[in-house]
Design a protein around this motif. Structure first.
Motif, PDB file in Angstrom:
ATOM      1  N   LEU A  27       9.301  -0.418   6.719  1.00  0.00           N
ATOM      2  CA  LEU A  27       9.393   1.036   6.852  1.00  0.00           C
ATOM      3  C   LEU A  27      10.788   1.411   7.321  1.00  0.00           C
ATOM      4  CD1 LEU A  27       8.002   3.892   7.094  1.00  0.00           C
ATOM      5  CD2 LEU A  27       7.501   3.267   9.474  1.00  0.00           C
ATOM      6  N   ILE A  28      11.426   2.353   6.616  1.00  0.00           N
ATOM      7  CA  ILE A  28      12.706   2.909   7.050  1.00  0.00           C
ATOM      8  C   ILE A  28      12.497   4.393   7.305  1.00  0.00           C
ATOM      9  CG2 ILE A  28      15.119   3.355   6.466  1.00  0.00           C
ATOM     10  CD1 ILE A  28      15.044   0.927   4.632  1.00  0.00           C
ATOM     11  N   CYS A  30       0.829  -1.199   0.000  1.00  0.00           N
ATOM     12  CA  CYS A  30       0.000   0.000   0.000  1.00  0.00           C
ATOM     13  C   CYS A  30       0.866   1.252   0.000  1.00  0.00           C
ATOM     14  CB  CYS A  30      -0.892   0.003   1.238  1.00  0.00           C
ATOM     15  SG  CYS A  30      -2.078  -1.350   1.303  1.00  0.00           S
ATOM     16  N   LEU A  31       0.238   2.359  -0.317  1.00  0.00           N
ATOM     17  CA  LEU A  31       0.889   3.666  -0.258  1.00  0.00           C
ATOM     18  C   LEU A  31       0.618   4.289   1.105  1.00  0.00           C
ATOM     19  CD1 LEU A  31       2.319   6.057  -1.758  1.00  0.00           C
ATOM     20  CD2 LEU A  31       0.038   6.815  -2.440  1.00  0.00           C
ATOM     21  N   ILE A  32       1.649   4.782   1.771  1.00  0.00           N
ATOM     22  CA  ILE A  32       1.445   5.482   3.036  1.00  0.00           C
ATOM     23  C   ILE A  32       0.704   6.781   2.738  1.00  0.00           C
ATOM     24  CG2 ILE A  32       2.572   6.605   4.998  1.00  0.00           C
ATOM     25  CD1 ILE A  32       4.893   4.714   4.683  1.00  0.00           C
ATOM     26  N   LEU A  66       9.519   6.463  -1.844  1.00  0.00           N
ATOM     27  CA  LEU A  66      10.258   7.506  -1.141  1.00  0.00           C
ATOM     28  C   LEU A  66       9.337   8.669  -0.807  1.00  0.00           C
ATOM     29  CD1 LEU A  66      12.947   8.883  -0.234  1.00  0.00           C
ATOM     30  CD2 LEU A  66      13.222   9.626  -2.616  1.00  0.00           C
ATOM     31  N   TYR A  67       9.339   9.100   0.476  1.00  0.00           N
ATOM     32  CA  TYR A  67       8.513  10.211   0.939  1.00  0.00           C
ATOM     33  C   TYR A  67       9.436  11.197   1.668  1.00  0.00           C
ATOM     34  CZ  TYR A  67       5.273   6.170   0.846  1.00  0.00           C
ATOM     35  OH  TYR A  67       4.562   5.026   0.526  1.00  0.00           O
ATOM     36  N   THR A  68       9.531  12.431   1.172  1.00  0.00           N
ATOM     37  CA  THR A  68      10.399  13.415   1.831  1.00  0.00           C
ATOM     38  C   THR A  68       9.643  14.719   2.088  1.00  0.00           C
ATOM     39  OG1 THR A  68      11.280  14.384  -0.229  1.00  0.00           O
ATOM     40  CG2 THR A  68      12.422  12.457   0.678  1.00  0.00           C
ATOM     41  N   PHE A  69      10.035  15.400   3.173  1.00  0.00           N
ATOM     42  CA  PHE A  69       9.444  16.681   3.552  1.00  0.00           C
ATOM     43  C   PHE A  69      10.577  17.684   3.795  1.00  0.00           C
ATOM     44  CE2 PHE A  69       6.504  13.363   4.612  1.00  0.00           C
ATOM     45  CZ  PHE A  69       5.254  13.888   4.286  1.00  0.00           C
ATOM     46  N   GLY A  70      10.541  18.794   3.055  1.00  0.00           N
ATOM     47  CA  GLY A  70      11.555  19.819   3.224  1.00  0.00           C
ATOM     48  C   GLY A  70      12.962  19.325   2.986  1.00  0.00           C
ATOM     49  N   HIS A  86       9.345   1.327   2.313  1.00  0.00           N
ATOM     50  CA  HIS A  86       8.985   2.738   2.353  1.00  0.00           C
ATOM     51  C   HIS A  86      10.092   3.514   3.063  1.00  0.00           C
ATOM     52  CE1 HIS A  86       4.731   1.717   1.367  1.00  0.00           C
ATOM     53  NE2 HIS A  86       4.994   0.637   2.095  1.00  0.00           N
ATOM     54  N   CYS A  87      10.657   4.527   2.405  1.00  0.00           N
ATOM     55  CA  CYS A  87      11.713   5.361   2.988  1.00  0.00           C
ATOM     56  C   CYS A  87      11.148   6.756   3.251  1.00  0.00           C
ATOM     57  CB  CYS A  87      12.903   5.462   2.034  1.00  0.00           C
ATOM     58  SG  CYS A  87      13.603   3.870   1.573  1.00  0.00           S
ATOM     59  N   VAL A  88      11.229   7.216   4.510  1.00  0.00           N
ATOM     60  CA  VAL A  88      10.581   8.469   4.917  1.00  0.00           C
ATOM     61  C   VAL A  88      11.564   9.334   5.694  1.00  0.00           C
ATOM     62  CG1 VAL A  88       8.636   9.499   6.163  1.00  0.00           C
ATOM     63  CG2 VAL A  88       8.382   7.225   5.127  1.00  0.00           C
TER      64      VAL A  88
END
Length: 395
Positions: A77-78, A3-5, A174-178, A143-145
């Motif tokens: 999850l990482i 699934c997608l986070i 890959l999910y990144t913020f800022g 999933h890399c966050v």
């Protein structure tokens, strides 16, 4: 495939991972994500070292590897945290490039930090992989966050996973913020292609968050062309307040899904760059000015490289600092022809105006003078980033 986070969970996880500097999550955090992720095992913490390029501080919890539950059963999850307020990772243009774990050119400071977590990351993933093999269950998605520096580290983790043989899985997201920019264009192009042509990359940034604006060219963001999620934030000046995860969480929560979040602003056209360079109007150091300076540097340098036959790859491989590389290339362009000298002069002039410097007539654009201007630009941007990173820890 896994699934997608969700956009809200990804933001909450990117914020929560800061807790593991002391090697554990709080019980409240463990309970909050317990239906989807097992964050209870302290032995899955990945340690790493931050610090300046020359002084390494004590190793602390820098990331965590967790197994999925419920809809995420079969996923991994990482989570990777960003810097603390003593880590000088900001846009250090004097550092240049170094080869990533797979041999691609990336920012030396981020790469150095990533390599301190890689041994334990490999170890943790191997343990999880063996458990999945014993259970005869395939790993679906990794999933890399991460936020801020953690976003850069998550990016390098995703790139390494796509080439790693430590575990067997279906895909990486890959999910990144800022996140700051991480690598050269070749790095971005290859990783984008490997991650479903960018469709497995979810990059989120506030339009006034200064950290995603650095490092300046020749560093690039992932994905190459798929776009990103640009969140509204007030004003036009670089903001430390909107680098904080609490504001990312607040902004993300206004959307109902990834699909309803704001898309990346339109690409700046070549004619707009030329018009900006040719203008004599005043400038203040706004986010738009920073964006145009970055675009203008890329535009002028590429023109010089094309006509002068210079290769940046050689400079990256030889370890030349970015300031020296820029000064050398632009000086070559200035001396090459009247047309090229005009574009180089316009670029230096606009940067000087943005920095509040007076323009002297008939200024001699020597290599050392060009380097000096870019050093002043770098110092200006570094100070803004330092304030933004420090703001994470101000309460």
């Amino acid at each position: 495939m896994g699934c997608l986070i969700s956009h809200t969970d990804a933001a909450s996880l990117a914020s929560a991972v800061y807790e593991i500097q002391s090697d554990s999550f709080t019980p409240a955090t463990i309970d909050r994500f317990s239906e989807k992720w097992d964050l209870s095992c302290h032995s899955n913490v990945v340690n790493g070292s931050s610090g300046t390029l020359w002084v390494i501080k004590k190793r602390t919890g820098f990331g965590v590897v967790a197994e999925g539950r419920g809809d995420f059963e079969g996923d991994i999850l990482i989570l990777l945290r960003g810097t603390d307020n003593k880590f000088d990772w900001a846009t250090d243009a004097t550092v240049g490039f170094s080869p990533s774990a797979t041999g691609r050119f990336v920012h030396t400071g981020f790469n150095k930090c990533f390599k301190t977590i890689l041994p334990e990351l490999k170890q943790q993933l191997s343990v999880v992989n063996r458990r999945f093999i014993d259970l005869k269950k395939p790993i679906r998605t990794v999933h890399c966050v991460g936020h801020s520096l953690g976003g850069a580290l998550a990016t390098l983790t995703a790139e390494w996973l796509n080439k790693s043989k430590h575990i067997h899985y279906t895909d990486v997201k890959l999910y990144t913020f800022g996140s700051p920019r991480v690598g050269a264009h070749s790095f971005v192009k290859l990783v984008t292609e490997e991650m479903s042509k960018g469709k497995d990359i979810y990059r989120v940034y506030h339009k006034t968050d200064v950290v995603p604006m650095v490092p300046l060219w020749p560093f690039y963001h992932l994905p190459e062309s798929h776009g990103a999620y640009c969140l509204k934030s007030p004003g036009t000046m670089p903001s430390g307040e909107y680098h904080k995860m609490k504001n990312y969480i607040a902004s993300v929560s206004k959307a109902s899904s990834w699909e309803t979040m704001c898309e990346l602003e339109p690409e700046v056209t070549q004619s707009a760059i030329e018009q900006w360079l040719s203008s004599d109007g005043p400038l203040s150091f706004t986010m738009n000015t920073m964006n145009m300076i970055n675009k203008a540097i890329a535009y002028v340098v590429k023109k010089v490289l094309k006509v002068a036959g210079i290769s940046l790859q050689f400079g990256m491989a030889s370890g030349i600092t970015l300031l020296d590389m820029l000064a050398y290339v632009l000086k070559k362009g200035f001396d090459f022809s009247k047309d090229m000298s005009s574009w180089v002069y316009k670029l230096i002039k606009r940067i000087m105006i943005a920095l509040g410097m007076k323009i002297k007539k008939d200024v001699d654009l020597t290599t050392s003078f060009i380097r000096h201007i870019f050093k002043l630009l770098k110092d200006k941007v570094d100070r803004l980033v330092e304030v933004a990173v420090q703001s994470i820890f101000d309460h």
